[in-house]
Enzyme design. Structure first.
Site, short mmCIF file in Angstrom:
data_model
loop_
_atom_site.label_atom_id
_atom_site.label_comp_id
_atom_site.label_asym_id
_atom_site.label_seq_id
_atom_site.Cartn_x
_atom_site.Cartn_y
_atom_site.Cartn_z
N HIS A 127 -6.63 33.15 48.80
CA HIS A 127 -8.08 33.13 48.63
C HIS A 127 -8.60 34.52 48.27
CE1 HIS A 127 -12.31 31.99 49.64
NE2 HIS A 127 -12.37 33.26 50.03
N GLU A 128 -8.14 35.53 49.01
CA GLU A 128 -8.61 36.89 48.74
C GLU A 128 -8.12 37.40 47.39
OE1 GLU A 128 -10.89 38.01 50.46
OE2 GLU A 128 -10.73 36.59 52.12
N HIS A 131 -10.31 36.15 44.65
CA HIS A 131 -11.54 36.94 44.47
C HIS A 131 -11.29 38.13 43.55
CE1 HIS A 131 -14.43 34.91 46.92
NE2 HIS A 131 -13.75 35.05 48.05
N GLU A 195 -17.11 31.30 46.36
CA GLU A 195 -16.26 30.97 47.50
C GLU A 195 -15.52 29.66 47.25
OE1 GLU A 195 -15.42 32.69 50.23
OE2 GLU A 195 -16.55 34.36 49.38
#
Length: 286
Positions: A127-128, A131, A195
């Site tokens: 997930h990070e 980003h 997100e």
């Protein structure tokens, strides 16, 4: 979301045109250069402040070898350069990313690594990394920069069209704050959307959304327990206002960057940087 982005740049365009109308065409290159400088300063200071606020340290590869291996594999899968890995004691289980593609940093709390299984941690890391790959941090800084520019132009518009007295000064301050607040509504909408995108990209990278969904459930529960423990400590120890501020330092400074933001009241949820946790988990398990 393209509509929201178009509205943001429309705000910026109107602000630049208003500046040209107020100060003449000679201000156009200054406005563009000033906007770029403002965004650049916000980006640099924001990254430094986020890392400093949590006391982030470089993550030793010998101690966290599995984490480094996971990030190397995920980075290759997402076609990005392996980011700098850092670790911090945040007081809550969480993680966040700062920087841009090719020069990113991922910070993971020790509390997070203590409660997650290996596949759950992999989901959080994916997930990070998403980003960073999607340049989400840069996108948010640009959005915040546009809000600041529009607010500044609105303030000068009030000052230069009024009597330049004390009343106009205070009116300009109020107008600037209101205009910035309106633009930030659209910036926050982009944040919530990004997100969902990062969740979807992480699900694609690891081949399954359930590990990240389980991680989010544990993170949410861990944040609730930490908040309750903090409230209990305040009541039993009678700590002062300065101590309570330290407890909420992570929330105030890096909450928008973290994979999970803390539970808040109704109005704060409406203007949150993150979508509801239950909706994110539902989408990951679809």
């Amino acid at each position: 979301m393209a509509v929201v982005g178009a509205i943001l740049f429309a705000f910026y365009g109107v602000a630049v045109l208003a500046a040209v109308a107020l100060f003449g065409q000679g201000v156009f290159p200054i406005a563009i250069a000033g906007s770029i400088l403002l965004v650049g300063v916000q980006y640099k200071i924001g990254k430094w402040a986020a890392l400093r606020s949590v006391g982030a340290e470089d993550m030793p590869e010998q101690e966290y070898q599995d984490v480094h291996w996971m990030v190397e594999d995920l980075s290759e899968e997402m076609n990005i350069k392996k980011p700098r890995l850092m670790v911090a004691n945040m007081g809550v289980p969480n993680a966040f990313a700062v920087g841009r593609k090719g020069a990113g940093t991922v910070v993971v709390s020790r509390e997070l690594m203590q409660i997650l299984e290996k596949d759950e941690l992999e989901g959080v890391l994916a997930h990070e990394l998403a980003h960073i790959a999607n340049r989400d941090v840069v996108t948010m800084v640009v959005g915040q920069g546009i809000a600041s520019v529009v607010a500044i132009v609105a303030q000068y518009a009030v000052l230069f069209t009024g009597d330049n007295d004390l009343a106009d000064f205070f009116l300009a301050m109020v107008v600037g704050q209101v205009v910035q607040f309106i633009v930030m509504i659209f910036v926050l909408a982009i944040s919530r959307y990004r997100e969902y995108v990062a969740d979807a990209d992480a699900k694609r990278a690891i081949g399954n959304g359930d590990p990240l969904a389980r991680a989010l459930e544990k993170i949410s529960q861990g944040n609730k327990q930490a908040a309750q423990a903090s409230r209990n400590a305040q009541r039993t120890r009678g700590r002062g206002r300065q101590d309570r501020r330290r407890d909420s330092a992570v929330d105030q400074q890096v909450s928008a960057l973290c994979i999970s933001s803390p539970e808040r009241g109704f109005l704060e949820k409406v203007f949150s940087t993150h979508p509801p946790m239950e909706k994110r988990i539902e989408r990951l398990r679809e």
